[in-house]
Design a protein around this motif. Structure first.
Motif, PDB file in Angstrom:
ATOM      1  N   HIS A 137      45.879  45.015  53.017  1.00 16.87           N
ATOM      2  CA  HIS A 137      44.442  45.111  53.328  1.00 16.87           C
ATOM      3  C   HIS A 137      43.790  43.730  53.321  1.00 16.87           C
ATOM      4  N   LYS A 138      44.225  42.868  54.232  1.00 15.46           N
ATOM      5  CA  LYS A 138      43.659  41.514  54.307  1.00 15.46           C
ATOM      6  C   LYS A 138      42.187  41.533  54.719  1.00 15.46           C
ATOM      7  N   ASN A 139      41.755  42.613  55.352  1.00 14.51           N
ATOM      8  CA  ASN A 139      40.344  42.739  55.747  1.00 14.51           C
ATOM      9  C   ASN A 139      39.416  42.828  54.540  1.00 14.51           C
ATOM     10  N   LEU A 140      39.963  43.119  53.373  1.00 13.77           N
ATOM     11  CA  LEU A 140      39.120  43.286  52.188  1.00 13.77           C
ATOM     12  C   LEU A 140      38.713  41.957  51.549  1.00 13.77           C
ATOM     13  N   PHE A 141      39.231  40.844  52.070  1.00  8.06           N
ATOM     14  CA  PHE A 141      38.803  39.551  51.543  1.00  8.06           C
ATOM     15  C   PHE A 141      37.351  39.271  51.899  1.00  8.06           C
ATOM     16  N   THR A 142      36.911  39.748  53.061  1.00  5.41           N
ATOM     17  CA  THR A 142      35.523  39.538  53.480  1.00  5.41           C
ATOM     18  C   THR A 142      34.620  40.596  52.857  1.00  5.41           C
ATOM     19  N   THR A 143      33.334  40.370  52.920  1.00  3.63           N
ATOM     20  CA  THR A 143      32.350  41.221  52.252  1.00  3.63           C
ATOM     21  C   THR A 143      32.458  42.671  52.716  1.00  3.63           C
ATOM     22  N   HIS A 144      32.489  43.580  51.754  1.00  3.29           N
ATOM     23  CA  HIS A 144      32.585  45.001  52.061  1.00  3.29           C
ATOM     24  C   HIS A 144      32.012  45.821  50.904  1.00  3.29           C
ATOM     25  N   ARG A 145      31.886  47.114  51.139  1.00  4.94           N
ATOM     26  CA  ARG A 145      31.429  48.044  50.106  1.00  4.94           C
ATOM     27  C   ARG A 145      32.434  49.181  49.987  1.00  4.94           C
ATOM     28  N   HIS A 146      32.411  49.846  48.824  1.00  2.27           N
ATOM     29  CA  HIS A 146      33.283  50.989  48.575  1.00  2.27           C
ATOM     30  C   HIS A 146      32.434  52.245  48.381  1.00  2.27           C
ATOM     31  N   SER A 147      33.014  53.374  48.730  1.00  2.00           N
ATOM     32  CA  SER A 147      32.359  54.660  48.432  1.00  2.00           C
ATOM     33  C   SER A 147      32.944  55.279  47.166  1.00  2.00           C
ATOM     34  N   PHE A 148      33.785  54.496  46.457  1.00  2.00           N
ATOM     35  CA  PHE A 148      34.517  55.023  45.305  1.00  2.00           C
ATOM     36  C   PHE A 148      34.434  54.044  44.131  1.00  2.00           C
ATOM     37  N   TYR A 149      34.915  54.481  42.972  1.00  2.00           N
ATOM     38  CA  TYR A 149      35.063  53.594  41.819  1.00  2.00           C
ATOM     39  C   TYR A 149      36.316  52.730  42.022  1.00  2.00           C
ATOM     40  N   HIS A 150      36.267  51.522  41.479  1.00  3.36           N
ATOM     41  CA  HIS A 150      37.315  50.548  41.767  1.00  3.36           C
ATOM     42  C   HIS A 150      37.531  49.684  40.533  1.00  3.36           C
ATOM     43  N   LEU A 151      38.786  49.532  40.117  1.00  2.00           N
ATOM     44  CA  LEU A 151      39.065  48.638  38.993  1.00  2.00           C
ATOM     45  C   LEU A 151      40.330  47.846  39.268  1.00  2.00           C
ATOM     46  N   VAL A 152      40.325  46.606  38.808  1.00  2.00           N
ATOM     47  CA  VAL A 152      41.465  45.705  38.971  1.00  2.00           C
ATOM     48  C   VAL A 152      41.727  44.995  37.653  1.00  2.00           C
ATOM     49  N   LEU A 153      43.000  44.935  37.258  1.00  2.00           N
ATOM     50  CA  LEU A 153      43.446  44.099  36.152  1.00  2.00           C
ATOM     51  C   LEU A 153      44.289  42.981  36.739  1.00  2.00           C
ATOM     52  N   ILE A 205      39.802  42.058  33.586  1.00  2.00           N
ATOM     53  CA  ILE A 205      39.664  43.356  34.239  1.00  2.00           C
ATOM     54  C   ILE A 205      38.233  43.471  34.742  1.00  2.00           C
ATOM     55  N   TYR A 206      38.067  44.045  35.928  1.00  2.00           N
ATOM     56  CA  TYR A 206      36.703  44.279  36.401  1.00  2.00           C
ATOM     57  C   TYR A 206      36.582  45.687  36.951  1.00  2.00           C
ATOM     58  N   PHE A 207      35.375  46.218  36.871  1.00  2.00           N
ATOM     59  CA  PHE A 207      35.072  47.579  37.277  1.00  2.00           C
ATOM     60  C   PHE A 207      33.926  47.560  38.283  1.00  2.00           C
ATOM     61  N   MET A 208      34.022  48.394  39.297  1.00  2.00           N
ATOM     62  CA  MET A 208      32.947  48.513  40.277  1.00  2.00           C
ATOM     63  C   MET A 208      32.605  49.980  40.489  1.00  2.00           C
ATOM     64  N   PHE A 218      30.766  49.478  31.398  1.00  5.13           N
ATOM     65  CA  PHE A 218      31.297  48.771  32.559  1.00  5.13           C
ATOM     66  C   PHE A 218      31.173  49.568  33.847  1.00  5.13           C
ATOM     67  N   PHE A 219      30.778  50.837  33.768  1.00  7.58           N
ATOM     68  CA  PHE A 219      30.497  51.623  34.961  1.00  7.58           C
ATOM     69  C   PHE A 219      28.988  51.801  35.173  1.00  7.58           C
ATOM     70  N   SER A 220      28.189  50.941  34.559  1.00  6.19           N
ATOM     71  CA  SER A 220      26.735  51.032  34.694  1.00  6.19           C
ATOM     72  C   SER A 220      26.208  50.273  35.897  1.00  6.19           C
ATOM     73  N   GLY A 221      27.040  49.395  36.486  1.00  3.26           N
ATOM     74  CA  GLY A 221      26.572  48.538  37.560  1.00  3.26           C
ATOM     75  C   GLY A 221      26.042  47.215  37.066  1.00  3.26           C
ATOM     76  N   ASN A 222      25.961  47.039  35.738  1.00  2.00           N
ATOM     77  CA  ASN A 222      25.518  45.775  35.150  1.00  2.00           C
ATOM     78  C   ASN A 222      26.705  44.818  35.120  1.00  2.00           C
ATOM     79  N   LEU A 223      26.594  43.709  35.847  1.00  4.72           N
ATOM     80  CA  LEU A 223      27.734  42.803  36.000  1.00  4.72           C
ATOM     81  C   LEU A 223      28.139  42.139  34.695  1.00  4.72           C
ATOM     82  N   ALA A 224      27.200  41.979  33.779  1.00  3.12           N
ATOM     83  CA  ALA A 224      27.537  41.373  32.490  1.00  3.12           C
ATOM     84  C   ALA A 224      28.539  42.221  31.718  1.00  3.12           C
ATOM     85  N   ASP A 225      28.570  43.525  32.010  1.00  2.00           N
ATOM     86  CA  ASP A 225      29.496  44.436  31.332  1.00  2.00           C
ATOM     87  C   ASP A 225      30.717  44.781  32.177  1.00  2.00           C
ATOM     88  N   ALA A 226      30.671  44.469  33.476  1.00  3.17           N
ATOM     89  CA  ALA A 226      31.683  44.966  34.402  1.00  3.17           C
ATOM     90  C   ALA A 226      32.885  44.049  34.560  1.00  3.17           C
TER      91      ALA A 226
END
Length: 294
Positions: A33-49, A71-74, A115-123
């Motif tokens: 999914h190289k297209n995901l490097f550019t700006t995009h939005r998700h319709s789902f929850y997303h986490l990466v470690l 780890i980050y949560f979106m 971390f699922f509040s949308g507050n970046l300080a916690d995410a």
């Protein structure tokens, strides 16, 4: 030219007919999914470690340095992009709210995690070594369940995900030192939840204070103590964030955005935006287009 920011659902990112969850190691996910490097939005929850890599990633126009052990949560709707340096790897889980909620009786359980509040300080969280070592095997176990599904594999994945959420949440909870701080944190969380639901139609701190059954002065004092900014700034920042998200969509005119955000006229919206961002909405949009084209 950036015409419209992509909005991806899980189906559009998966090779199989699966609209509830996508689980993968991060490096092969990036290759696919190289297209995901550019700006995009998700319709789902997303986490990466992250387990390896460098560079930056951006969530809602704020940049974060990539670090192994981070780890980050979106949450759905947030704006996102990546700018990695060198080989980057880790684990990624994309999932719908219904995937977890179908397993739980408690409504809104995900929102109980900061971390699922949308507050970046916690995410975005740089994990202590002990927590990182505890959750890495859980991600491996999730990958194993996804690779060779056994009886009740979906429920096992849910259980493993909940273990990750709880262990990561304990990192934040450990920083709360006393009962008063815990009460104030809860108050701020309730205030932010109210803003999330009412920022287009409720603009004054006194109205939110009334909903919380406290005085405006109390609300403002707690905001300054916990967040370092006033209650009014929290409200205005949420409106500004949504304005930025909308400005990415070239199909929306400035006047339409102003109307959607409930400003009395386009001029007032422009003044509001420029006061907070130091550029006009039109200039912000042009900058996004230029950055996207690089």
């Amino acid at each position: 030219m950036l015409q419209n920011i992509p909005l991806y659902d899980i189906c559009s990112l998966s090779d199989i007919n699966q609209d509830d969850i996508l689980i993968s190691r991060f490096a092969p996910y990036l290759d696919t999914h190289k297209n995901l490097f550019t700006t995009h939005r998700h319709s789902f929850y997303h986490l990466v470690l992250f387990t390896a890599g460098g560079g930056t990633h951006s969530i809602d126009f704020e940049n974060f340095e990539v670090k192994p052990g981070q780890i980050y949560f979106m949450i759905p709707g947030q704006v996102h992009s990546w700018a990695f340096e060198g080989f980057t790897d880790g684990y990624i889980i994309n999932f719908s709210a219904s995937f977890i909620q179908s397993f739980l009786l408690q409504h809104g359980y995900l929102e109980s995690f900061s971390f699922f509040s949308g507050n970046l300080a916690d995410a975005v969280i740089n994990l202590p070594d002990q927590t990182y070592k505890a959750i890495k095997p859980l991600f491996e176990a999730i990958l194993a369940e996804a690779a060779t599904p056994a009886l009740s594999a979906g429920d096992m994945v849910r259980l493993l995900m909940l273990q990750i959420f709880i262990l990561v949440n304990r990192v934040g909870v450990a920083s709360v030192l006393n009962g008063n701080a815990s009460y104030n944190q809860t108050l701020i969380k309730s205030f932010k939840n109210l803003i999330e639901h009412h920022y287009t139609d409720v603009r004054l701190p006194k109205d939110y204070a009334a909903m919380l059954y406290i005085t405006p002065n109390h609300l403002n004092a707690v905001c300054k103590d916990i967040m370092g900014i006033s209650a009014g700034e929290l409200i205005r920042n949420r409106i500004l964030l949504e304005a930025k998200r909308m400005l990415i969509n070239q199909k929306l005119s400035i006047s339409e955005i102003s109307l959607k955000l409930n400003f009395s006229d386009n001029s007032y919206f422009t003044k509001f935006f420029k006061k907070l961002e130091n550029i006009t909405p039109e200039e912000f949009r042009k900058k996004l287009i230029n950055d996207h084209g690089k």
